[in-house]
Scaffold this motif. Sequence first.
Motif, PDB file in Angstrom:
ATOM      1  N   MET A 285     -61.141 -57.215  69.694  1.00 30.77           N
ATOM      2  CA  MET A 285     -62.698 -57.101  71.271  1.00 30.77           C
ATOM      3  C   MET A 285     -63.126 -58.355  71.244  1.00 30.77           C
ATOM      4  O   MET A 285     -63.990 -58.880  70.465  1.00 30.77           O
ATOM      5  CB  MET A 285     -63.460 -56.028  71.274  1.00 30.77           C
TER       6      MET A 285
ATOM      7  N   HIS B 128     -66.556 -60.237  72.576  1.00 32.88           N
ATOM      8  CA  HIS B 128     -68.155 -60.570  73.701  1.00 32.88           C
ATOM      9  C   HIS B 128     -69.015 -61.461  73.206  1.00 32.88           C
ATOM     10  O   HIS B 128     -68.935 -61.275  71.743  1.00 32.88           O
ATOM     11  CB  HIS B 128     -68.068 -58.794  74.145  1.00 32.88           C
TER      12      HIS B 128
ATOM     13  N   ARG C 138     -67.774 -58.338  81.888  1.00 31.65           N
ATOM     14  CA  ARG C 138     -68.420 -58.303  81.962  1.00 31.65           C
ATOM     15  C   ARG C 138     -69.407 -57.008  83.302  1.00 31.65           C
ATOM     16  O   ARG C 138     -69.201 -57.515  84.506  1.00 31.65           O
ATOM     17  CB  ARG C 138     -69.727 -58.807  81.272  1.00 31.65           C
TER      18      ARG C 138
ATOM     19  N   PHE D 284     -74.931 -50.973  74.313  1.00 29.65           N
ATOM     20  CA  PHE D 284     -73.798 -50.545  74.021  1.00 29.65           C
ATOM     21  C   PHE D 284     -74.152 -49.943  72.488  1.00 29.65           C
ATOM     22  O   PHE D 284     -74.086 -50.454  71.549  1.00 29.65           O
ATOM     23  CB  PHE D 284     -73.332 -51.959  73.043  1.00 29.65           C
TER      24      PHE D 284
ATOM     25  N   TYR E  35     -72.621 -47.376  69.373  1.00 30.98           N
ATOM     26  CA  TYR E  35     -71.129 -47.506  68.738  1.00 30.98           C
ATOM     27  C   TYR E  35     -71.609 -47.078  67.344  1.00 30.98           C
ATOM     28  O   TYR E  35     -72.650 -46.743  67.529  1.00 30.98           O
ATOM     29  CB  TYR E  35     -71.010 -49.558  68.149  1.00 30.98           C
TER      30      TYR E  35
ATOM     31  N   TRP F 203     -67.821 -48.893  68.556  1.00 26.75           N
ATOM     32  CA  TRP F 203     -67.235 -48.560  69.908  1.00 26.75           C
ATOM     33  C   TRP F 203     -66.518 -47.002  70.817  1.00 26.75           C
ATOM     34  O   TRP F 203     -65.203 -47.161  69.900  1.00 26.75           O
ATOM     35  CB  TRP F 203     -67.823 -49.722  71.255  1.00 26.75           C
TER      36      TRP F 203
ATOM     37  N   GLN G 233     -69.111 -50.287  76.319  1.00 30.17           N
ATOM     38  CA  GLN G 233     -67.781 -51.729  76.483  1.00 30.17           C
ATOM     39  C   GLN G 233     -66.340 -50.850  77.256  1.00 30.17           C
ATOM     40  O   GLN G 233     -65.346 -51.718  76.791  1.00 30.17           O
ATOM     41  CB  GLN G 233     -68.111 -50.830  75.132  1.00 30.17           C
TER      42      GLN G 233
ATOM     43  N   ASN H  61     -65.767 -52.430  80.383  1.00 32.36           N
ATOM     44  CA  ASN H  61     -65.618 -53.964  80.387  1.00 32.36           C
ATOM     45  C   ASN H  61     -64.583 -53.909  79.568  1.00 32.36           C
ATOM     46  O   ASN H  61     -63.959 -54.403  80.445  1.00 32.36           O
ATOM     47  CB  ASN H  61     -66.796 -54.233  79.098  1.00 32.36           C
ATOM     48  N   GLU H  62     -63.393 -53.442  79.259  1.00 35.76           N
ATOM     49  CA  GLU H  62     -62.592 -53.489  78.516  1.00 35.76           C
ATOM     50  C   GLU H  62     -61.331 -52.936  79.575  1.00 35.76           C
ATOM     51  O   GLU H  62     -60.392 -53.772  79.850  1.00 35.76           O
ATOM     52  CB  GLU H  62     -62.023 -52.784  77.020  1.00 35.76           C
TER      53      GLU H  62
END
Lengths: 275, 492
Positions: B1, B3, B41, B284, B286, B296, B415, B418-419
């Motif tokens: 990941m 960021h 984002r 975010f 987690y 996440w 998250q 976004n991914e």
Amino acid sequence: MRAEPKRDTAIPNTITIDGQEIPFSIGQTIMDAALAAGVYIPHLCHRPGLTPHGSCKLCTVSIEGRNVASHTADRRIQASSSVEIDSRSVSACTMPAMAGQQIRNNTPALNEVRKTITQMLFIEGNHLCPSCEKTGDCTLQAVAYHLGMLDGHFPQLSPRREVDASHGSVVLDRDRCILCELCVRASREVDGKNVFAISGRGIDAHLIVNSASGKLADSDLETGDMAAHICPVGAILIKEHGYEVPIGRRTFDLHRVSEIGLEPVILAKVRHTDE
Amino acid sequence: MEHDSPTSYARRVAIDPITRVEGHGKITLLLDDNNHIREARLHIVEFRGFEKFIQGRPYWEVPFFVQRLCGICPVSHHLAAAKAVDQLVGVEQLTPTALKLRRLLHFGQTLQSHALHFFHLSSPDLLFGFGSNLAERNIVGVLEKYPEVALQGVKLRKYGQQIIMAIAGKRIHGAATVPGGMNKPLTIAERDALLVDIQDVLAWSSEAVALNEHIHTGHPEHYGFATLRTNFLSMTGSGGELELYHGGLRARTAGGESIIDQFDYRGYRDILREEVRPWSYMKFPYLLALGKEQGWYRVGPLARVNNCDAIPTPLAETARQRFREFGKGGFVHDTLAYHWARMIEALHCAESINELLHDPDIIGADLVAPHGEKRRVGIGVIEAPRGTLFHHYQIDAQGLIEKANLIVSTTSNNQAMNESVRSVANEYIDGNEITEGLLNHLEVAVRAYDPCLSCATHALGKMPLQVELLAADGALVDRLTKGVSGEITRSV
Ligand code: SF4
Ligand code: FES
């Protein structure tokens, strides 16, 4: 009641509202006479039994006739709101009824003025109806519906005044107060106390509590007092209650605001009991 | 990941906005020097300031206040807050009737939300294909070409709303709960009115599941679209079964290993953390056990149907087993399988509604449990249509809110969205050009998660969208805008 002046004996004690002849007795206001005859004049700060206050101006009516003196400034306002110029605007709740008055009440122009007043009351406070416990029981909301108000029109002022939750069973949310002084008068005239007052002027006017700390907890307000229940909006509420009366069973789900004699029903609803 | 690393060497592609309404969005794609998308984002202006706004408000107002958070699932916020308020007044156990009424309300809400999402928002993409003519790819197009499908959707949604109406008094912003219970019984007449259509509702929901299974399994190109292998978080019942109203938290890794199970959600702060990133209003979250980088997770229908050991209603359970078979016994990670899982849940809702309507408790009159000792903290959690929803309140001695913390489903999926966007952008980006195809595919990827921000404008099939390509120094290279009526304009 005072004895009638001699010169009036020939004239019947009636006024005319929107063409309907209505009897009155000396000492009655136009509002008193109208309500007694079952004629609704929109109002918020008025309540039979309490001294008229004349502050909300929702009960504005116009009286026609040659002899209606009116201040030029008033005439200018009347002209700009397209209210009849050959007439005088008065508050029905404070204006004594006088024989022969030709009164206009339920006219599009007057209702438009009333709607504007209602919009101003809405935007001056935080009247978020869907999340307010008073929704459906709120006279301000009901009047807004009655007048066909669809939005606030003016920009929201979104005040942030102090919430007073210090009292064991009553909460005061000043952001919803419309300064009608019903609680002030109920406390003085019915409860025999003096719990509330209005302080400040204009946009700074706000409800205060007459106690040493200024807090409700230190006042002698009790749950059974009329002042704790009379608020027409959600500014004074009984604590830790919310939504016991389901939507669909609330005052103005079952009644029109123009229904005469609703006051006891409204008072009962704020005790969170269904009809 | 990837960021939050320095962006000085990256060019930026900004996609703005995925409209206002429940929040408004914007996607920024950060490119590296090889035109590879390093990071995506998704910006969502959502719930900003709400937790502050509610400070100082009386706690008993909160369940009504929070309905304003969302126009599509106000009932979920209402119920999560009501569960927190029950704790504040010392109620551990609702009366059987109150509990069943709340569950019925929740099933009705979930059914209508799921129906809205599939039939109104996603079915045009899925039935016509993502790249198809925009003029046809909307609910009107579905009505013309697949009239039975569209009508079933409308009717399912209406049925869910009918339940909400009967219990809360209004379709939106109703009032149903009181501290420790409910404010109104369901009358026999109201129950009987709901029974009239329930067999149809069951049939339509079954057909919707079959249709979605067919769409997904029949399109191998859907399997990998926006797909991620992630952890999943959801509530399950005490036996590990699918449970939407009340249960323990379960988190599992992508491979299915248990991270937590049957965890009392009132301790959520011990297992979840929320990371704040400077570029987003949304946090975010987690799983603490796995840390920021690995922790996440995804929530919502895909997480729930994967995570549960069974569904306690027979038709939905059979559907779940077929879903499971598709995943070859393991988790299904396909992002587009959210739609399939969503319809399995809709079927479960329909079956549960049927059961509840036949339960004599549902028309009971014992609505409010006696209040116990007051508490200063209440934490209510519910499986909202979009996923696990946390409402946490702390009050002062006078009953006013001192602190509030909300974790909404869309935040939990932050998250992952976004991914997914990054993965789709990488596949469809074409050099320095933002194409209409890219826009459409990004929409489809985000929409699979049914984020709150997609509500109203999507309902009309109109999603204003702007793409900006910015050089590393911030200079504009390309900008593509899709307006509300679908018109595309390029401006540099
Ligand atoms: S608190 Fe209520 S009753 Fe008192 S002045 Fe304000 S609006 Fe009127
Ligand atoms: S009712 Fe007459 S001024 Fe308010």
